[in-house]
Design a protein around this motif. Structure first.
Motif, mmCIF file in Angstrom:
data_model
loop_
_atom_site.group_PDB
_atom_site.id
_atom_site.type_symbol
_atom_site.label_atom_id
_atom_site.label_comp_id
_atom_site.label_asym_id
_atom_site.label_seq_id
_atom_site.Cartn_x
_atom_site.Cartn_y
_atom_site.Cartn_z
ATOM 1 N N THR A 91 0.826 -1.208 0.000
ATOM 2 C CA THR A 91 0.000 0.000 0.000
ATOM 3 C C THR A 91 0.858 1.255 0.000
ATOM 4 O O THR A 91 1.821 1.373 0.758
ATOM 5 C CB THR A 91 -0.919 0.029 1.237
ATOM 6 O OG1 THR A 91 -1.774 -1.122 1.195
ATOM 7 C CG2 THR A 91 -1.773 1.285 1.262
ATOM 8 N N THR A 93 0.681 5.377 0.427
ATOM 9 C CA THR A 93 -0.133 6.499 0.908
ATOM 10 C C THR A 93 0.406 7.790 0.307
ATOM 11 O O THR A 93 1.590 8.112 0.460
ATOM 12 C CB THR A 93 -0.101 6.589 2.436
ATOM 13 O OG1 THR A 93 -0.585 5.350 2.992
ATOM 14 C CG2 THR A 93 -0.976 7.727 2.933
ATOM 15 N N GLN A 116 -4.906 6.057 -0.487
ATOM 16 C CA GLN A 116 -4.090 4.848 -0.523
ATOM 17 C C GLN A 116 -4.413 4.009 -1.756
ATOM 18 O O GLN A 116 -5.581 3.752 -2.071
ATOM 19 C CB GLN A 116 -4.319 4.004 0.742
ATOM 20 C CG GLN A 116 -3.835 4.687 2.013
ATOM 21 C CD GLN A 116 -4.044 3.828 3.246
ATOM 22 O OE1 GLN A 116 -4.951 3.003 3.289
ATOM 23 N NE2 GLN A 116 -3.191 4.016 4.247
ATOM 24 N N THR A 212 -11.446 3.968 -3.275
ATOM 25 C CA THR A 212 -10.386 3.949 -2.273
ATOM 26 C C THR A 212 -10.885 4.561 -0.961
ATOM 27 O O THR A 212 -12.064 4.886 -0.812
ATOM 28 C CB THR A 212 -9.169 4.754 -2.771
ATOM 29 O OG1 THR A 212 -9.521 6.155 -2.800
ATOM 30 C CG2 THR A 212 -8.753 4.313 -4.161
#
Length: 408
Positions: A91, A93, A116, A212
């Protein structure tokens, strides 16, 4: 005098055992053979058609002239991400580092600070939607800063043999110090298509990023390369590519296609309108319709040691082979109609132990010798040992006479 006569054939025998090649590389050609198929004209300022596995150039229009790459830069960005991140489900960010790339007029997916996405989703956003802010965020994710990532880009370009490329960002936005050539871009894509994930992502016509943590709606992405998506320029066999556009660069296009066991990379720079698609199709047709990969063999090998691109109907047994030595290096050059197509080098001398470990990468053009040479090798070895025994025997019999000095 007799000793020199004996040494001469011995040297000839020994030289037969060091005709080994450890590697080969394409020779950049400024000209093509006289019977080379007539190439089409293209509207772009510069362009190249290159066979990916050999690096051999089939078409050249100012391929080493420096131009702006625009978003074709993202091929290198994606390649480095894939080479440095194994788990594409990680992931990412987004941070405020993306803010400058979100200015109106920029190519983006309108990512938000705090949003993310997975690495894989980011890669689709880069290659299909050409999202500038995603490139910047991934550069920071991989290298800690854009500056560090750019250093990695330039280092990787150098490793791939790019001689006229310099990057200053990860997305291709205009900068006087951000430049490349058609030839260098071809080398970069040729390396990238060796990665299966790159081909899967870059070769996709569409992709959907689901909702998301910051968006309630999915993002539907469409590949801007008309040779890949369902358009009038769709080309069967295309496996990957990237478009680009800025006012400084005009339209750019880098594409790879595979047919009949041959993979071609086409690059066209500074194009107007739809010419980049029209001319890429024309160059691909030229390559696939007029050329083929012809195997080259080495000594007694039953399997091809490699391949050379030649006009259809022409095989590698017509190539002229020439060896030249300089210092401790032997260079073998392969020519067709007086034009050098390939060169190969090894360091001399090569010991028998080294020869056994060297892979079959040397080329010998007459297949009939494959069956004769093993027996000749044994005969030559026997002759070599015989020569050494004769020399030792001769030297031991011929002892120098010492004259006694007379006393005064």
């Amino acid at each position: 005098m007799k000793k020199n006569i004996l040494l001469k054939p011995l040297c000839c025998v020994l030289s037969a055992f060091i005709l080994m090649l450890s590697s080969y590389s394409p020779v950049e050609a400024a000209e093509f053979p006289a019977s080379w198929p007539q190439s089409p004209e293209i509207a772009e300022e510069t362009g190249v058609l290159m066979e990916a596995s050999t690096g051999q150039i089939l078409f050249d229009k100012g391929m080493d002239e420096i131009r702006y790459p625009a978003s074709t830069t993202k091929i290198m960005t994606t390649l480095l991400i894939l080479e440095n991140i194994e788990d594409l489900s990680q992931t990412v960010t987004f941070t405020d580092v993306i803010t400058p790339d979100l200015e109106p007029g920029n190519s983006t997916i309108n990512a938000q600070v705090g949003e993310q996405l997975t690495v894989e989703q980011c890669l689709y956003a880069i290659m299909l939607a050409s999202a500038n802010e995603v490139c910047t965020q991934m550069a920071v994710y991989v290298a800690g800063s854009v500056e560090n990532f750019v250093s990695m880009m330039n280092q990787r370009a150098s490793q791939l043999g790019c001689q006229n490329t310099h990057f200053v960002n990860a997305n291709g936005l205009p900068d006087p110090n951000h430049y490349t050539t058609a030839h260098d871009l071809a080398l970069i894509l040729a390396a990238a298509i060796q990665n299966e994930d790159f081909c899967r992502i870059s070769g996709s016509a569409t992709y959907t990023i689901p909702a998301t943590n910051m968006t309630s709606s999915p993002r539907n992405l469409e590949n801007s390369n008309a040779l890949i998506n369902d358009s009038e320029y769709h080309y069967d066999g295309v496996i990957a590519g990237k478009t680009g556009h800025t006012e400084a660069a005009k339209n750019t296009l880098v594409t790879a296609a595979a047919r009949d066991g041959m993979t071609l990379v086409c690059v066209v720079l500074r194009s107007d309108g739809e010419n980049r698609f029209i001319d890429t199709v024309s160059l691909f047709n030229y390559g696939f319709e007029n050329f083929h990969l012809s195997p080259v063999y080495w000594l007694n090998s039953e399997e091809p040691a490699g391949y050379v691109v030649l006009p259809k109907g022409v095989e590698s047994n017509v190539l002229t082979v020439k060896d030249s030595d300089s210092g401790d290096t032997r260079t073998r050059t392969y020519s067709y109609q007086g034009v050098d197509l390939y060169s190969a080098q090894i360091s001399l001398p090569v010991s028998f132990e080294q020869e056994a470990d060297i892979p079959s990468s040397s080329f010998y053009q007459i297949r009939g010798w494959d069956y004769v040479l093993p027996g000749m090798g044994v005969i030559l070895l026997i002759l070599c040992i015989s020569e050494i025994i004769i020399l030792i025997s001769f030297a031991s019999r011929k002892k120098p006479k010492i004259k006694k000095k007379r006393s005064a």
